[in-house]
Structures are given as structure tokens and as C-alpha cells.
Design a protein around this motif. Structure first.
Motif, PDB file in Angstrom:
ATOM      1  N   UNK A 107     -10.811   0.564  -8.845  1.00 10.07           N
ATOM      2  CA  UNK A 107     -10.527  -0.667  -8.095  1.00 10.07           C
ATOM      3  C   UNK A 107     -10.680  -0.318  -6.620  1.00 10.07           C
ATOM      4  N   UNK A 125      -3.855   5.173   5.018  1.00 10.46           N
ATOM      5  CA  UNK A 125      -5.052   5.712   4.382  1.00 10.46           C
ATOM      6  C   UNK A 125      -5.036   7.235   4.436  1.00 10.46           C
ATOM      7  N   UNK A 148      -0.223  -5.041   9.483  1.00  7.56           N
ATOM      8  CA  UNK A 148      -0.667  -5.014   8.087  1.00  7.56           C
ATOM      9  C   UNK A 148      -1.052  -6.401   7.597  1.00  7.56           C
ATOM     10  N   UNK A 174      -1.699   1.478 -11.076  1.00  4.08           N
ATOM     11  CA  UNK A 174      -2.103   1.506  -9.672  1.00  4.08           C
ATOM     12  C   UNK A 174      -0.988   1.989  -8.752  1.00  4.08           C
ATOM     13  N   UNK A 185      -1.700  -1.712  -4.333  1.00  4.53           N
ATOM     14  CA  UNK A 185      -2.188  -0.567  -3.574  1.00  4.53           C
ATOM     15  C   UNK A 185      -1.708  -0.568  -2.137  1.00  4.53           C
ATOM     16  N   UNK A 186      -0.977  -1.591  -1.751  1.00  2.00           N
ATOM     17  CA  UNK A 186      -0.500  -1.637  -0.369  1.00  2.00           C
ATOM     18  C   UNK A 186       0.964  -1.270  -0.265  1.00  2.00           C
ATOM     19  N   UNK A 191      -2.835  -7.532  -5.828  1.00  2.61           N
ATOM     20  CA  UNK A 191      -3.051  -7.512  -4.383  1.00  2.61           C
ATOM     21  C   UNK A 191      -2.028  -6.606  -3.703  1.00  2.61           C
ATOM     22  N   UNK A 201      -9.229  -2.454   4.581  1.00  2.00           N
ATOM     23  CA  UNK A 201      -8.626  -3.050   5.778  1.00  2.00           C
ATOM     24  C   UNK A 201      -8.997  -2.252   7.017  1.00  2.00           C
ATOM     25  N   UNK A 202      -8.914  -0.949   6.890  1.00  2.00           N
ATOM     26  CA  UNK A 202      -9.194  -0.106   8.044  1.00  2.00           C
ATOM     27  C   UNK A 202     -10.631  -0.299   8.502  1.00  2.00           C
ATOM     28  N   UNK A 216      -7.213  10.055  -7.806  1.00  5.19           N
ATOM     29  CA  UNK A 216      -7.652   8.637  -7.995  1.00  5.19           C
ATOM     30  C   UNK A 216      -9.127   8.502  -7.650  1.00  5.19           C
ATOM     31  N   UNK A 274       8.075  -5.999   1.184  1.00  7.60           N
ATOM     32  CA  UNK A 274       7.295  -7.222   1.092  1.00  7.60           C
ATOM     33  C   UNK A 274       7.687  -7.949  -0.179  1.00  7.60           C
ATOM     34  N   UNK A 304     -10.004   0.247  -2.877  1.00  5.88           N
ATOM     35  CA  UNK A 304      -8.740   0.503  -2.194  1.00  5.88           C
ATOM     36  C   UNK A 304      -8.583  -0.447  -0.996  1.00  5.88           C
ATOM     37  N   UNK A 305      -7.619  -1.356  -1.076  1.00  3.18           N
ATOM     38  CA  UNK A 305      -7.501  -2.367  -0.019  1.00  3.18           C
ATOM     39  C   UNK A 305      -7.119  -1.769   1.330  1.00  3.18           C
ATOM     40  N   UNK A 306      -6.434  -0.655   1.327  1.00 10.91           N
ATOM     41  CA  UNK A 306      -6.042  -0.051   2.602  1.00 10.91           C
ATOM     42  C   UNK A 306      -7.283   0.450   3.336  1.00 10.91           C
ATOM     43  N   UNK A 307      -8.148   1.145   2.610  1.00  9.85           N
ATOM     44  CA  UNK A 307      -9.373   1.641   3.225  1.00  9.85           C
ATOM     45  C   UNK A 307     -10.234   0.475   3.693  1.00  9.85           C
ATOM     46  N   UNK A 341      -0.677   1.355  11.376  1.00  9.28           N
ATOM     47  CA  UNK A 341      -0.099   1.732  10.087  1.00  9.28           C
ATOM     48  C   UNK A 341      -1.126   1.748   8.956  1.00  9.28           C
ATOM     49  N   UNK A 342      -2.172   0.966   9.098  1.00 14.04           N
ATOM     50  CA  UNK A 342      -3.182   0.955   8.037  1.00 14.04           C
ATOM     51  C   UNK A 342      -3.906   2.300   7.998  1.00 14.04           C
ATOM     52  N   UNK A 343      -4.298   2.762   9.179  1.00 16.52           N
ATOM     53  CA  UNK A 343      -4.979   4.054   9.240  1.00 16.52           C
ATOM     54  C   UNK A 343      -4.052   5.163   8.755  1.00 16.52           C
ATOM     55  N   UNK A 397      -7.056  -7.464   6.977  1.00 13.83           N
ATOM     56  CA  UNK A 397      -6.376  -7.046   5.758  1.00 13.83           C
ATOM     57  C   UNK A 397      -6.458  -8.055   4.621  1.00 13.83           C
ATOM     58  N   UNK A 449      -3.381 -13.034   0.521  1.00 12.08           N
ATOM     59  CA  UNK A 449      -2.086 -12.750  -0.095  1.00 12.08           C
ATOM     60  C   UNK A 449      -1.008 -12.999   0.937  1.00 12.08           C
ATOM     61  N   UNK A 462      -4.262 -10.289   4.339  1.00  4.28           N
ATOM     62  CA  UNK A 462      -2.878 -10.695   4.088  1.00  4.28           C
ATOM     63  C   UNK A 462      -2.367 -11.580   5.223  1.00  4.28           C
TER      64      UNK A 462
END
Lengths: 325, 325
Positions: free
Chosen positions: B46, A54, B114, A136, A113-114, A110, B53-54, B1, A93, B48-51, A49-51, B59, B91, B61
Motif C-alpha cells: 500500500x 518518514x 499534518x 498496517x 499509516x499516519x 486512511x 505527503x512529504x 515493510x 486524531x 505510504x501516505x507519509x512519504x 513532522x511529516x518529514x 497530506x 480524510x 487531510x
DNA sequence: CAGTCGGATGACACCGGTTGCATAGTCGGC
DNA sequence: GCCGACTATGCAACCGGTGTCATCCGACTG
């Protein structure tokens, strides 16, 4: 860990086909789909899901931040937000800021962006921080109104007005008010609503200061109340009111025969204690549902941010009665 | 963005340098770092936490799933998990399965990839589902023990044993037991602990069936209790116990003079009601903290999964007293 | 039977970061 | 004055998917 290419190799198709087989199965031919799923099952493959987030630029998650998960006031909100999120196939969440402004900001940043959208309930953040978060990710505030940010308001004027009417009709003339924490946005709002209604109806209000919205401060407040010549108490919330009731009872003061007590929030404890608590109901569950609707099905932007308002109302139970003469 | 390349261009450095400036500022030269941050500030950038994480495969979290956020039993757990997560700069995302097995699985799967680790509290999932989730992300279960999955157990035998002793010492000889929901893993465990202790001490137990762990079922249960010839009641949890107490009081039966009532969980309501409730304390807050420790600082794998056990104990308050003669 | 159309598939460039490795530049030591 | 070491930076390949576009194939049409 296995990825889309491994599966593709195993199934004898291209990675794109695997991606499509999971994302939009109907566009993939029967035979190919079958082989993809077979390969995926053998390899224990699940799309990441992360990929996906993105690549798609959306996560499929929603978030809600409350000051205190343990405060029963927020549980209907969380439940309703969750129900609405689920109806739209979004995961929810939840995060808790521990009634702490600094942590609220950290948690919000935190999360921002998720998720695809964030519900901020009873936020204590300064305006600029809320705006920073809103920059954001889409944000809807609940019980807090801010220019330019969509919001669901729960103004207390009506419910508190009804409480004042109710007490006046029961013959009360002097009321002690136990205010909320100074940092909270709601504190001055409730205070103002009370003073307006009291002035209109001719009820005298004695302000006993600020209290944290928990049980123990209510216990402490009860003794302050007894030192004043009042026949009724309005507390900032149910937990404080409950502390008052229990302490008064301990000191041999009967509720409601000698003193009437009114809470605010109408949490589920209000109906469970003895005497059951008269309380101003705040429709926070519905507010949560509406907030999700605003996030997920945004109205065509007509320039200014969306706004909803849900009225409060008094629920009369056993903790209020005729004033002693 | 805006992304890392935009910032790089603006600051006149390469994307890598921007990345490093945010992730490990100490390896970037003073001057470059200054320019990166200046550019970032101007552009409102800022990371990007998703990128992130990948790319990093983690993550930052943690997640916790509880059957019901509104159940006060779980709030100390959530609070402690959060505190420990924060200490480690992670988080925390909380999710609620609405006491529903199907939803628990959905929620767990959605969360699994995630987060870097998941705490499953009082899970009702079948073993194979828990294992499926554990295959996607590190899992620690609380109040549920499963071969091969790290767990924090909270066996009720000690606390329930103390409750039985306590009641026997007060002269009680016949006890009604209000059991928990059939689906719950804990139900048979508590039932067994009670019957063992009762058999040892010579206390007769009348099983009155299964009840959902909420207030109203307790109200209903109270009338069943009165139809039996018992002097004490042990309820599956505090909410049920509270319903019993309130209903008994309504029917004119005094607690504890005529009937003693014991709850389990020792939630904060137990101390707030009148009479305050005698209850078996389950150290669920500490369990949460321990669970996070196990996730975040995993012990060197010595073959089998980590295991911790935290004992329960009886807290005596005002709802239990000598048996009537 | 050629021409067209549409559906299924594959190649490839993304999404926005991280990171191993190569290289340029700086400095000190002999 | 040259060499070696060490630091700061850039390049490019990745992480694991999505989506656009081109291609190929069979079927349908005239």
C-alpha cells in the motif's frame, strides 16, 4: 517554507546539528544550540513532522475510530483515550465512521499509516478488514473480540444479569426487549446475555425486534411496548430508552409506576432526564485508557494477542420501581 | 515493510512506473499497470501516505479542533465538516482541546503540519497564537473573527433579539442572565447582544455571573435565580438551561408556568427533555460546511481574508410561556 | 610530552514516495 | 522509406528530516 538547511546556513552549522538541536538538545553544545534556536526563531522555522515521521518510521500520533462521535456513549472513551495519549506525549486524531461499514474501512485505512496505533471502538467491520488494518498498524479493538488482535472486552452479562435480578426483585415477570441494530457486533451479545439471565431467573422476555440506537426509534418502540402485556422494558441503549420514557409519559403511562424502563450504556443523559434512567454502565472510558496502555506499552508478546475484560454493572435510578399488581 | 522499489523489482518495471500506476493509473500502459497491481497484491503493498505527503507537500487531510468533543453543540459541526471533507476525498482528523487554552495550542500545532487545512471552532486562543497556527497551515475560524484570518461568524444578535421579543410578548419584564465562561470569546458577544436587545425593548436584565457551560453549574444557578425577583431566565447554553429547569422542577417551581427558561445552541437535547427547551439555534453545522468550502476552494485572494456570517434564530418549545401575573 | 579518551560536529546515506526531463519505441503521413 | 509526433518508461533530483560513522578537538593520564 524554511527547512533545516536554511537554518543551518544561517546559524553557521551543519544540518545535522540543527536536527539534533531540536530532537536531542542535550547533545549539542551550548553555543551551537543557542545559535540554532536564534536562527530558527528569526526564520520562523518549525521542524516538519511529516518529514520526521518518514525518517523515524513513527509519527507520534495515535488514532481512535468510533461509529458516531455524536453518540454520547463514546465520549468518555474519546476523552480517556486522549488523556492517556497526552500523558505519553502523543497527539490523538479522532475519526467517525458515521455508523457506516464502508466509511469505517476507508477512514481506518486512511488513518492507519499516519498513526503509531489505532483504537477501534465497537467496530462493525468484517474480521478480514480489521485484520487488514491491523497489518498496517498496531490495533486494539474495544467491545469487539477477534482472534489475534489485542482487545478490550466489555461483556454485558454481569450488568444485564443485575438488571434482571433487579426487575425480578421488584416483582416484574414479563419484560419487553428492544434489540439493537442487526449489523452491530454487540447486538447478539447483549441479546444472549439477557436471555441467559432471564432463563436462569424465570423472567419472560418478549423480543420486539431491532432498533437503531437513537431517540426516535425509541419513540416508535414505546407504542409496540404498550401493545404487549409487560411491566418492564429493557432497551438496547439509553437513547432508545429515553424515547420510550418520553413517549410513554406523553401517552399518560407513568414511569416507573406503570412501566419500568432500563437503558444500557449509562451515558450522561441518563442522569439528566426525568425520571432519571436506570441503566447498565459500560466502563467505556476505562476501556479506552486500557486500550492506549496496550498500544503504547505493549506486553512482551507471549504468542497470542493481549486481552482485557472490564465488567458492566447496573446503576439504579428513578425509571424502575415495583411492578404494578 | 514493502516499498515502491520492491514492487517495481517484482513487477519488472521502474519505481516511477509503480508510483504512477497508483497515483495516475491512466498514464500507465494497460500491461504495465496489470503487472504492478499484481505484484502489489502479492506483496501486500500500500503506498505510504507519509512519504507521499512529504513529496507532494500536501497530506490530503483536513483537521478540526473543538473545545470539547463531548459538548453536543459541536457534533453537528464535526458531522458537517466530515461530510464536506469526504465529498472532496479528504480524510478528517478531529481533536479536542478539553476547554483548555494550553492544550488547544499544543493540539493545533501538532495537527497544523499534518493537514492541508484546519477548522478552529470557538477557539479560545489568544490572537497571536491563532496567527502562529495560521502561518503553518490554512486556517478558518468558526464563531471567532480575527483580522487577516478567514472566518465563519455566527453572531448571536438576531437569535437573542428574537428571544427578548418573545419574552416581552409573553409579558416578562425582568430576566436573569446566566453568562458563559470568562475565557470564551463568545461570552461578551452574547452578553452584549442581550443587553442591546433588552435595552431596546425595555426588558430588565439581572446578571448572575459566569458559569461553565455544563449541567451542574446550571443546577447551582437555579437557586440563584429563585433568589431574584424574575420570571424568566436566559442561559448561556442548553446544558446550563437544562440544569436550571431540572433544579427548578425539583424545588417545586413549575416551568414555564412560574418561570420561563431559554437556552442557547439548540443542541439535540433541547428537544428531548421535558419540558422541551426553547433555545436560540446556532447554525454550527452549516458553519462547518462553509468553513471546509473556504479551505478547500479558496476564493481568489482579493487582499483581505474571506468572511461569512450565518444568522441565529429562536426556536420556541415548551419551556417558555406567559409571565405569571 | 605523547597517547588515549570522549564529546561535539559534519558528511552522507537513508526513509518512501513524486516529478521534470530525456529517451526509446510506435505509428501515421507524405 | 524517412521524418515528426506522440506515448510509455526510466533516470535522477528532490521533499525535509534522522542516524551512523568518521573526524577533529581539547583534556586528561602516565
Amino acid at each position: 517554507m524554511t527547512n533545516i538547511r536554511t537554518v543551518a546556513a544561517r546559524a553557521g552549522v551543519s544540518p545535522s546539528t540543527v536536527s539534533r538541536a531540536f530532537a536531542r538538545p542535550e547533545v549539542v553544545a551550548e553555543e551551537a544550540r543557542r545559535r540554532v534556536f536564534a536562527a530558527a526563531a528569526e526564520l520562523g522555522y518549525q521542524p516538519n513532522p511529516v518529514a520526521r515521521s518518514l525518517a523515524m518510521g513513527r509519527t507520534g500520533n495515535l488514532g481512535v475510530i468510533v461509529p458516531d462521535i455524536a453518540n454520547p456513549f463514546f465520549t468518555p472513551l474519546i476523552k480517556e483515550v486522549q488523556r492517556e495519549a497526552r500523558r505519553r506525549e502523543r497527539s490523538l486524531f479522532v475519526a467517525d465512521s458515521d455508523e457506516h461499514v464502508r466509511q469505517e474501512l476507508e477512514v481506518a485505512l486512511a488513518m492507519a499509516r499516519q498513526v503509531d496505533g489505532l483504537v477501534l471502538a465497537s467496530s462493525r467491520l468484517p474480521e478480514e478488514d480489521i485484520r487488514a488494518v491491523a497489518a498496517l498498524t498496531p490495533v486494539v479493538t474495544v467491545s469487539r473480540v477477534l482472534d489475534g488482535v489485542p482487545a478490550v472486552a466489555t461483556p454485558s452479562d454481569r450488568g444485564i444479569g443485575q438488571a434482571v435480578e433487579h426487575l425480578l426483585a421488584l416483582g416484574h415477570r414479563r419484560l419487553a426487549y428492544l434489540g439493537g441494530p442487526e449489523e452491530s457486533y454487540v447486538t447478539p451479545e447483549r441479546h444472549g446475555a439477557l436471555h441467559d439471565a432471564a432463563a436462569r431467573g424465570g423472567l419472560e422476555v418478549v423480543d420486539l425486534g431491532h432498533f437503531q440506537p437513537r431517540y426516535e426509534p425509541g419513540v416508535r418502540a414505546a407504542d409496540l411496548v404498550l401493545a404487549e402485556d409487560v411491566t418492564a422494558v429493557l432497551a438496547y441503549n439509553d437513547q432508545i430508552a429515553l424515547g420510550v420514557v418520553n413517549r410513554l409519559t406523553e401517552r399518560g403511562v407513568r414511569v416507573p409506576e406503570e412501566i419500568s424502563v432500563v437503558g444500557v450504556d449509562d451515558t450522561w443523559i441518563a442522569g439528566l432526564t426525568r425520571p432519571a434512567l436506570t441503566s447498565v454502565r459500560v466502563p467505556v472510558g476505562r476501556a479506552g485508557a486500557v486500550a492506549v496502555r496496550m498500544l503504547a506499552d505493549p506486553a512482551p508478546g507471549d504468542g497470542h494477542a493481549a486481552r482485557e475484560s472490564l465488567a458492566t454493572e447496573l446503576i439504579v435510578r428513578a425509571s424502575t420501581g415495583p411492578a404494578p399488581r
